[in-house]
Design an enzyme around this catalytic site. Structure first.
Site, mmCIF file in Angstrom:
data_model
loop_
_atom_site.group_PDB
_atom_site.id
_atom_site.type_symbol
_atom_site.label_atom_id
_atom_site.label_comp_id
_atom_site.label_asym_id
_atom_site.label_seq_id
_atom_site.Cartn_x
_atom_site.Cartn_y
_atom_site.Cartn_z
ATOM 1 N N GLY A 98 51.951 52.004 38.488
ATOM 2 C CA GLY A 98 50.641 51.924 38.767
ATOM 3 C C GLY A 98 49.469 52.296 38.782
ATOM 4 N N SER A 99 49.614 53.726 36.822
ATOM 5 C CA SER A 99 48.358 53.867 36.813
ATOM 6 C C SER A 99 47.397 53.043 36.405
ATOM 7 C CB SER A 99 48.901 55.056 36.082
ATOM 8 O OG SER A 99 49.551 54.493 34.803
ATOM 9 N N GLY A 100 48.013 51.337 35.904
ATOM 10 C CA GLY A 100 47.439 50.912 35.002
ATOM 11 C C GLY A 100 47.058 51.449 33.342
ATOM 12 N N GLY A 102 49.963 50.642 31.088
ATOM 13 C CA GLY A 102 51.083 50.063 31.009
ATOM 14 C C GLY A 102 52.428 49.899 31.057
ATOM 15 N N ALA A 106 55.779 48.370 29.319
ATOM 16 C CA ALA A 106 56.597 49.122 28.144
ATOM 17 C C ALA A 106 57.764 48.986 28.528
ATOM 18 C CB ALA A 106 56.052 50.736 28.101
ATOM 19 N N ASP A 147 49.642 43.040 27.931
ATOM 20 C CA ASP A 147 49.938 44.723 28.161
ATOM 21 C C ASP A 147 51.141 44.743 27.352
ATOM 22 O OD1 ASP A 147 48.106 44.928 30.078
ATOM 23 O OD2 ASP A 147 49.431 46.034 31.543
HETATM 24 O O1 PMV Z 1 48.104 46.124 35.205
HETATM 25 P P1 PMV Z 1 47.505 46.932 34.178
HETATM 26 O O2 PMV Z 1 46.552 47.832 35.193
HETATM 27 O O3 PMV Z 1 47.700 46.814 33.108
HETATM 28 O O4 PMV Z 1 46.274 45.338 34.111
HETATM 29 C C1 PMV Z 1 46.176 44.925 33.690
HETATM 30 C C2 PMV Z 1 44.645 43.915 32.727
HETATM 31 C C3 PMV Z 1 44.440 42.080 33.993
HETATM 32 O O5 PMV Z 1 43.703 42.005 32.721
HETATM 33 C C4 PMV Z 1 43.824 42.816 34.745
HETATM 34 C C5 PMV Z 1 45.328 41.791 34.000
HETATM 35 C C6 PMV Z 1 46.186 40.829 32.821
HETATM 36 O O6 PMV Z 1 47.372 39.942 32.765
HETATM 37 O O7 PMV Z 1 45.674 41.174 31.667
#
Ligand code: PMV
Length: 315
Positions: A98-100, A102, A106, A147
């Site tokens: 949940g940290s953004g 990925g 992964a 991601d």
């Molecule tokens: O879940 P995150 O924080 O890795 O963000 C994904 C990136 C977004 O553009 C917000 C969503 C996507 O599917 O591209």
């Protein structure tokens, strides 16, 4: 008995174009030096299970845990007709969930690679992408796939939903700072919030989406040249637009203010925002000390080079 198989995949940062990439823009992402390792081996219990740290679950259980990974495992067990061959899947991650950064992608990538190999197949990157996306869709609804693509390939990529990923080369080794705010958030809720903004302001949003593409192309050039100062300037522009679409938070603003100053070129949210993580571009001479000064308050702060290896087999 089949031997254990392990694979690992990196987390990622998004340098430009998050959110807008879902609506068709170009975006730039890179693998980071934090990875997820997945090991698959025969189960001793007569049922398939999945575990990470202290958490574990039966693959057949609908307890809401490991949703993406379970979707992938169930599909692969079915595709390879392996119902009578229960497996134990172990996840070891150094990416906070949940940290953004990925972690979920992964896990999906390393899980898909390890299980397909365990069942006797090495799939192409294209099939791996499709299988990992199948899992991610269970959790994120409408992911762009950036991601997953970054986690498979590592390095730096220029990504577009329709045209896929192209590798970006850098002349000089570029390093960036990464700081996790500690504020967990849900990508799917933030993606839905941004879709509401698009519906409320369609013309404005269309221009921001175009702007994200221009930023991504300009960033590609800055990365080619290893121009960290220009990279930072582009981060500041991107951050302003991410604030306009409502995905910044007071905790993000606080970190951005804290890293701004002598020697810092720019900082922005990376990923969906709503908390999560920020990235910072700074003079190479001060980057490590800047990041070290944040560790007491933000323990998941680190420097990453942008030349990380993608998916790989582990011993
Ligand atoms: O879940 P995150 O924080 O890795 O963000 C994904 C990136 C977004 O553009 C917000 C969503 C996507 O599917 O591209």
């Amino acid at each position: 008995m089949t031997a254990a198989v392990s694979a690992s995949a990196p987390g990622k940062i998004i340098l430009t174009g998050e959110h807008f990439v879902v609506h068709g823009s170009y975006a730039v992402a890179a693998g980071i030096n934090r990875r997820v390792r997945v090991t698959v081996k025969p189960s001793k219990n007569g049922f398939s299970s999945i575990a990470s740290g202290k958490d574990s679950s039966k693959v057949a259980s609908e307890d809401g845990k490991f949703r993406a990974a379970k979707t992938i495992i169930r599909k692969l067990v079915q595709d390879y007709e392996q119902n009578s061959n229960p497996i134990e899947v172990q996840i070891d991650s150094d990416i906070p969930a949940g940290s953004g950064l990925g972690s979920s992608a992964a896990v999906s990538v390393a899980c898909t690679a390890a299980i397909t190999k365990y069942f006797g197949n090495i799939v192409s990157s294209k099939d791996l992408f499709a299988l990992a996306m199948f899992g991610e869709k269970q959790v994120h609804g409408n992911p762009s796939g950036i991601d997953i693509e970054a986690s498979i390939s590592g390095g730096i990529i220029l990504f577009n939903k329709s045209t896929g990923a192209k590798t970006i080369k850098t002349q000089n080794r570029v390093s960036l700072g990464v700081i996790y705010s500690g504020e967990k958030r849900s990508t799917s809720l933030l993606v839905a919030k941004v879709a509401r903004q698009r519906d409320a302001h369609p013309n404005f949003f269309r221009n921001l989406t175009k702007s994200a593409s221009y930023q991504s192309l300009e960033l590609t050039d800055a990365l080619n040249r290893g121009d960290v100062e220009r990279i930072g300037t582009l981060f500041n522009i991107a951050q302003t637009e991410l604030e306009w679409i409502g995905v910044s938070t007071p905790s993000i603003q606080k970190i951005i203010e804290r890293v701004s100053g002598e020697g810092t070129y720019g900082a922005k949210i990376t990923g969906a925002g709503g908390g999560g993580s920020i990235i910072v571009a700074a003079k190479p001479q001060i980057l490590s000390s800047l990041i070290n000064s944040l560790i007491a308050n933000y323990p998941h702060s680190f420097v990453t080079q942008l030349n990380q290896e993608g998916l790989r087999w582990e011993p």
